[in-house]
Design an enzyme around this catalytic site. Structure first.
Site, mmCIF file in Angstrom:
data_model
loop_
_atom_site.group_PDB
_atom_site.id
_atom_site.type_symbol
_atom_site.label_atom_id
_atom_site.label_comp_id
_atom_site.label_asym_id
_atom_site.label_seq_id
_atom_site.Cartn_x
_atom_site.Cartn_y
_atom_site.Cartn_z
ATOM 1 N N HIS A 1 -9.963 -7.297 1.535
ATOM 2 C CA HIS A 1 -8.774 -6.460 1.745
ATOM 3 C C HIS A 1 -7.846 -6.525 0.529
ATOM 4 O O HIS A 1 -7.327 -5.507 0.076
ATOM 5 C CB HIS A 1 -8.049 -6.945 3.013
ATOM 6 C CG HIS A 1 -6.797 -6.203 3.322
ATOM 7 N ND1 HIS A 1 -6.799 -4.944 3.887
ATOM 8 C CD2 HIS A 1 -5.495 -6.533 3.161
ATOM 9 C CE1 HIS A 1 -5.558 -4.537 4.054
ATOM 10 N NE2 HIS A 1 -4.737 -5.481 3.623
ATOM 11 N N GLU B 1 -8.945 -14.230 2.681
ATOM 12 C CA GLU B 1 -10.359 -14.592 2.773
ATOM 13 C C GLU B 1 -11.275 -13.380 2.782
ATOM 14 O O GLU B 1 -12.495 -13.531 2.790
ATOM 15 C CB GLU B 1 -10.581 -15.433 4.028
ATOM 16 C CG GLU B 1 -9.835 -16.761 3.978
ATOM 17 C CD GLU B 1 -10.018 -17.575 5.238
ATOM 18 O OE1 GLU B 1 -10.852 -17.207 6.100
ATOM 19 O OE2 GLU B 1 -9.313 -18.581 5.373
ATOM 20 N N PHE C 1 0.829 -1.201 0.000
ATOM 21 C CA PHE C 1 0.000 0.000 0.000
ATOM 22 C C PHE C 1 0.870 1.260 0.000
ATOM 23 O O PHE C 1 0.506 2.272 -0.606
ATOM 24 C CB PHE C 1 -0.936 -0.003 1.215
ATOM 25 C CG PHE C 1 -1.940 1.103 1.199
ATOM 26 C CD1 PHE C 1 -3.089 0.998 0.438
ATOM 27 C CD2 PHE C 1 -1.731 2.258 1.944
ATOM 28 C CE1 PHE C 1 -4.028 2.031 0.416
ATOM 29 C CE2 PHE C 1 -2.656 3.283 1.933
ATOM 30 C CZ PHE C 1 -3.804 3.173 1.164
ATOM 31 N N ARG D 1 6.733 -16.887 -9.105
ATOM 32 C CA ARG D 1 6.927 -15.658 -9.894
ATOM 33 C C ARG D 1 8.030 -14.771 -9.320
ATOM 34 O O ARG D 1 8.245 -13.663 -9.775
ATOM 35 C CB ARG D 1 5.615 -14.878 -9.942
ATOM 36 C CG ARG D 1 4.547 -15.556 -10.748
ATOM 37 C CD ARG D 1 4.840 -15.554 -12.259
ATOM 38 N NE ARG D 1 4.648 -14.239 -12.800
ATOM 39 C CZ ARG D 1 5.597 -13.514 -13.387
ATOM 40 N NH1 ARG D 1 6.808 -13.982 -13.539
ATOM 41 N NH2 ARG D 1 5.348 -12.315 -13.844
#
Length: 159
Positions: A97, A94, A66, A136
């Site tokens: 967010h 879950e 963020f 990745r």
């Protein structure tokens, strides 16, 4: 070909600009350091491999993905920085967010790039789990850090 079956870090190196005098900032999220550290190593090594001087790479850590946008803005506002590479990892959880963070970071990085008229690269992984993230971050699907560095280099060729 499905991306699940290939190394996503295969990229063309034709017509790359001379970046020996260019300056890059790498802004990397501290959250999930196993992944972001590998992304950072990939980006850093790729910049060196294609001619960037070690002294022309500035590294900045921010707490999480963020915060990449503000970190990028602080670097982009510096006149001597030619491109900024943002590296992070947000793993699906879950709750919603994940969606809010990913959208905010993507929008923030884009806005910084447009505001300062210089490449600000989105090198943020958004996998479903840790295994996909590691795949990745130098695993079987390449390294998103390599790709982000190459993207920064290629964007500097645009006049």
């Amino acid at each position: 070909m499905s991306s699940a079956l290939k190394n996503l870090s295969d990229f063309s190196t034709a017509n790359l600009p001379d970046v020996s005098q260019k300056r890059f900032a790498i802004v990397v999220a501290e959250w999930n350091t196993e992944v972001t550290g590998a992304l950072y190593t990939g980006a850093y090594d790729t910049l060196l491999k294609y001619g960037v001087q070690e002294s022309h790479i500035i590294s900045v850590q921010v707490p999480g993905s963020f915060e990449l946008s503000l970190g990028a803005q602080k670097m982009a506002e510096k006149a001597d920085i030619d491109a900024v590479i943002c590296l992070g990892c947000v793993i699906q959880g879950e709750t919603r967010h994940f969606d809010f963070i990913c959208q905010a970071v993507a929008d923030g990085v884009t806005n910084v790039s447009l505001k300062y008229n210089k490449p600000v690269i989105f090198g943020v992984l958004t996998p479903n789990n840790q295994e996909q993230a590691m795949d990745r971050a130098g695993g079987k699907h390449g390294n998103k850090g390599d790709e982000a560095a190459m993207t920064a280099i290629k964007m500097l060729a645009i006049n």
